[in-house]
Design a protein around this motif. Structure first.
Motif, PDB file in Angstrom:
ATOM      1  N   ILE A  17      25.034 -18.471 -56.823  1.00 11.83           N
ATOM      2  CA  ILE A  17      24.968 -18.321 -55.365  1.00 11.83           C
ATOM      3  C   ILE A  17      24.805 -19.692 -54.705  1.00 11.83           C
ATOM      4  O   ILE A  17      25.475 -19.996 -53.721  1.00 11.83           O
ATOM      5  N   ARG A  18      23.942 -20.511 -55.282  1.00 17.30           N
ATOM      6  CA  ARG A  18      23.759 -21.882 -54.753  1.00 17.30           C
ATOM      7  C   ARG A  18      25.062 -22.662 -54.808  1.00 17.30           C
ATOM      8  O   ARG A  18      25.419 -23.353 -53.852  1.00 17.30           O
ATOM      9  N   ASN A  19      25.755 -22.574 -55.939  1.00 22.03           N
ATOM     10  CA  ASN A  19      27.034 -23.278 -56.078  1.00 22.03           C
ATOM     11  C   ASN A  19      28.064 -22.772 -55.075  1.00 22.03           C
ATOM     12  O   ASN A  19      28.838 -23.562 -54.513  1.00 22.03           O
ATOM     13  N   PHE A  21      27.407 -21.527 -52.118  1.00 18.80           N
ATOM     14  CA  PHE A  21      27.051 -22.059 -50.808  1.00 18.80           C
ATOM     15  C   PHE A  21      27.423 -23.534 -50.682  1.00 18.80           C
ATOM     16  O   PHE A  21      27.884 -23.975 -49.622  1.00 18.80           O
ATOM     17  N   LYS A  22      27.277 -24.291 -51.764  1.00 21.78           N
ATOM     18  CA  LYS A  22      27.689 -25.704 -51.735  1.00 21.78           C
ATOM     19  C   LYS A  22      29.200 -25.816 -51.537  1.00 21.78           C
ATOM     20  O   LYS A  22      29.675 -26.651 -50.766  1.00 21.78           O
ATOM     21  N   GLN A  23      29.945 -24.959 -52.262  1.00 19.49           N
ATOM     22  CA  GLN A  23      31.399 -24.967 -52.100  1.00 19.49           C
ATOM     23  C   GLN A  23      31.790 -24.607 -50.671  1.00 19.49           C
ATOM     24  O   GLN A  23      32.709 -25.219 -50.097  1.00 19.49           O
ATOM     25  N   TYR A  24      31.098 -23.628 -50.111  1.00 25.74           N
ATOM     26  CA  TYR A  24      31.396 -23.213 -48.741  1.00 25.74           C
ATOM     27  C   TYR A  24      31.103 -24.349 -47.754  1.00 25.74           C
ATOM     28  O   TYR A  24      31.882 -24.586 -46.832  1.00 25.74           O
ATOM     29  N   GLN A  25      30.005 -25.058 -47.970  1.00 23.45           N
ATOM     30  CA  GLN A  25      29.680 -26.197 -47.101  1.00 23.45           C
ATOM     31  C   GLN A  25      30.755 -27.282 -47.208  1.00 23.45           C
ATOM     32  O   GLN A  25      31.107 -27.914 -46.211  1.00 23.45           O
ATOM     33  N   GLU A  26      31.283 -27.482 -48.414  1.00 26.93           N
ATOM     34  CA  GLU A  26      32.356 -28.459 -48.597  1.00 26.93           C
ATOM     35  C   GLU A  26      33.624 -28.031 -47.860  1.00 26.93           C
ATOM     36  O   GLU A  26      34.309 -28.856 -47.248  1.00 26.93           O
TER      37      GLU A  26
END
Length: 137
Positions: A17-19, A21-26
């Protein structure tokens, strides 16, 4: 959509889930960068003549031509600006310019390429969570 979100949160490990969200932020960051690039290329379509004694917009090329006609008020001697603006008859917000002999043609091509790239990134952004939720069984 709400059920899929709950299912995603319950069945997906916390690190995944954290990964995500990081991908989404990118993806969001990439989208905003692409929007800024579009704005930069749009500004390059403007031929700004600055201050002029006459309205010269009709005599210069550009997708958008703008100038400021400076008039002197005879009573008080103040300078009164009049803003002049012209949009090229060949410019269309939705379609690439077909006037290949224009000096602004390559700028127009660059703008529409950047605009198309931005649209593609927006699609990725809009479908990001739908794709993630679709993978959950």
């Amino acid at each position: 959509m709400f059920c899929k979100t709950i299912k995603y949160l319950l069945k997906t490990p916390l690190n995944d889930i954290r990964n995500d969200f990081k991908q989404y932020q990118e993806v969001i960051s990439l989208y905003f960068k692409s929007k800024n690039v579009c704005k930069m290329y749009r500004r390059r379509l403007i031929n700004d003549l600055g201050g002029c004694a006459e309205d010269l917009c009709d005599f210069f090329q550009g997708c958008f031509v703008k100038c400021v006609k400076l008039n002197v008020d005879p009573r008080e001697g103040d300078i009164m600006p009049r803003f002049c603006f012209k949009v090229c008859e060949h410019f269309d917000e939705n379609v690439l310019c077909k006037e290949k002999t224009c000096s602004f043609y390559l700028r127009n091509v660059s703008y529409f390429r950047a605009l198309e790239e931005s649209k593609q990134i927006k699609k990725v952004r809009d479908n990001f969570w739908k794709n993630k939720f679709a993978l959950i069984k």
